[in-house]
Design an enzyme around this catalytic site. Structure first.
Site, mmCIF file in Angstrom:
data_model
loop_
_atom_site.group_PDB
_atom_site.id
_atom_site.type_symbol
_atom_site.label_atom_id
_atom_site.label_comp_id
_atom_site.label_asym_id
_atom_site.label_seq_id
_atom_site.Cartn_x
_atom_site.Cartn_y
_atom_site.Cartn_z
ATOM 1 C CG ASP A 116 -6.541 0.739 0.673
ATOM 2 O OD1 ASP A 116 -5.427 0.701 1.220
ATOM 3 O OD2 ASP A 116 -7.569 1.166 1.238
ATOM 4 C CD GLU A 175 -3.663 7.059 2.204
ATOM 5 O OE1 GLU A 175 -3.431 5.833 2.220
ATOM 6 O OE2 GLU A 175 -2.786 7.917 2.414
ATOM 7 C CG HIS A 224 0.660 6.373 -0.920
ATOM 8 N ND1 HIS A 224 -0.546 6.913 -1.328
ATOM 9 C CD2 HIS A 224 0.411 5.770 0.275
ATOM 10 C CE1 HIS A 224 -1.464 6.654 -0.423
ATOM 11 N NE2 HIS A 224 -0.911 5.956 0.554
ATOM 12 C CG HIS A 259 -1.583 1.303 1.494
ATOM 13 N ND1 HIS A 259 -2.845 1.611 1.041
ATOM 14 C CD2 HIS A 259 -1.144 2.417 2.169
ATOM 15 C CE1 HIS A 259 -3.154 2.845 1.414
ATOM 16 N NE2 HIS A 259 -2.139 3.348 2.103
ATOM 17 C CD GLU A 260 2.026 3.428 3.801
ATOM 18 O OE1 GLU A 260 2.291 4.531 3.273
ATOM 19 O OE2 GLU A 260 1.042 3.256 4.542
#
Length: 423
Positions: A361, A357, A281, A277-278
């Protein structure tokens, strides 16, 4: 001006009563009927006691937030209305004659006053988190972090005051445009130094001890083209039971970081989903979109602040002891207007953040393909931080930079992986 302060305090009390009634009595945080009994229902992964504590903790935490914002405005307004901003300016001018020293002294004392007056709310937030078992930090450690905050924020405030008031004196009405032009290199510089200069002031960072897990995370990073050679672990268990992980910095200063609480409470597959997930970004360049968005907001924000300050100083400056716009006594007014505009823009900023976000996901589940690990990781995040799964609408639009846990788990429940070619 003093009467206005008393009116503001009366309105603040009524506002506080209204927010308490809304958050503690009226607000509906129940799960929609169609999701009861599913993995999105906190009753399926929290004990009855945890459910009760989660509701109580979230409501009190939200109330503190909505009370602290206008309290900050009253501090600024009170400094102007009771002549404190003017008195501080006069004392500084008598103490020092050189402009850079005057601006530094004024910003320092203003920062000290604001920090001292804000301390009760800050401590209430710490005490609440400690009482509900989310924080594990000692009072001594908490005060040490507040001193660090004061140091970092004061250095920034001194720099901002010196630059802004030099621009106001040098360029007059066009000061805001030159200030905006300086925002761009400043923001980029801050993104570079934060991981290696600012963050280590609060916590100790060290290479991830689990080398097998590090190799798997770096494998994901390689797929995402993230130029990272190490995964860093930070000892957060001394301060909190909450879980977190992030990728911050840009270019060669990009850093992958895991809280030790995350490593302690999540299994390997769950950690890999969180890290994916991070990394999403980074892959989707959200940090650059964030930078571009704030540059645009800064342009319109500084323009609005300049126009509002000119009008207020011309209309009420003599009542506040502000001689002209370039007078240091107008600094609390500038900070007040910036705070008001930041709060007004927060729903829009949060909408964009929640979209990013959600995209991260989606990226994570497509990269890992492990729906069960993804859902269980969100459930454990909720449990560790006593988070609300379905917060009230007002709380969501003003506070939530991420989709609610209900929305995130429902998305995973309904997610169907894209068909591969040839199928």
């Amino acid at each position: 001006m003093k009467k206005l302060v008393y009116w503001a305090l009366a309105i603040y009390v009524l506002y506080g009563i209204g927010m308490a009634w809304y958050l503690l009595v009226v607000a509906d945080i129940s799960i929609p009927p169609q999701w009861k009994g599913t993995s999105a229902d906190p009753a399926t992964f929290l004990t009855p006691k945890e459910l009760e504590l989660s509701g109580e903790y979230s409501r009190w935490k939200d109330l503190l937030f909505f009370l602290s914002i206008p309290y900050e405005w009253i501090i600024y307004f009170g400094l102007l209305a009771f002549g404190a901003a003017q008195a501080l300016r006069t004392w500084i001018e008598q103490t020092a004659k050189w402009f850079p020293v005057q601006s530094a002294l004024y910003a320092f004392w203003l920062s000290l006053i604001i920090t001292a007056l804000s301390l009760p709310f800050d401590f209430a937030g710490y005490h609440l988190s400690r009482a509900y078992g989310v924080s594990t930090q000692s009072v001594t450690s908490w005060f040490r972090d507040r001193l660090t905050d004061f140091f970092v924020h004061t250095v920034l405030l001194v720099f901002i005051a010196a630059v802004l008031y030099w621009l106001i004196r040098r360029f007059g009405r066009r000061w805001w445009l030159y200030a905006w032009m300086l925002c761009v290199p400043f923001m980029i510089f801050f993104l570079f130094i934060q991981p290696v200069v600012i963050d280590p002031l609060y916590n100790d960072f060290y290479p991830l001890k689990d080398k097998k897990l590090e190799a798997k995370i770096l494998g994901l990073a390689s797929e995402a083209n993230i130029p990272a050679e190490h995964v860093f672990e930070v000892n957060m268990s001394e301060k909190t039971n909450a879980l977190n992980a992030y990728v911050n910095g840009i270019g060669s200063h990009a850093r992958i970081v895991l809280w030790d609480t995350t490593l302690q409470r999540l299994n390997e597959d769950e950690v890999l989903f969180i890290m994916a997930h991070e990394m999403g970004h980074y892959v989707m360049k959200h940090i650059y979109w964030w930078l571009a968005g704030y540059i645009v907001l800064a342009f319109f924000g500084l323009w609005l602040v300049s126009r509002m300050m000119r009008w207020i100083v011309a209309r009420w400056g003599r009542y506040m002891g502000i001689r002209q716009l370039s007078d240091f006594a107008s600094f609390p007014l500038l900070l007040l207007l910036v705070s008001l505009l930041n709060f007004a823009a927060s729903p829009l900023v949060n909408v964009v953040s929640r979209y990013e976000e959600h995209a991260a996901d989606r990226y994570a589940i497509e990269l890992t393909g492990n729906k069960e690990a993804a859902i269980s990781s969100f459930q454990k995040l909720t449990k560790a931080g006593l988070s609300e799964v379905n917060p009230p609408f007002v709380v969501k639009i003003f506070r939530y930079t991420h989709p609610t846990m209900l929305e995130r788990i429902v998305f995973l429940e309904e997610y169907a992986p894209p068909l591969r070619e040839g199928r």
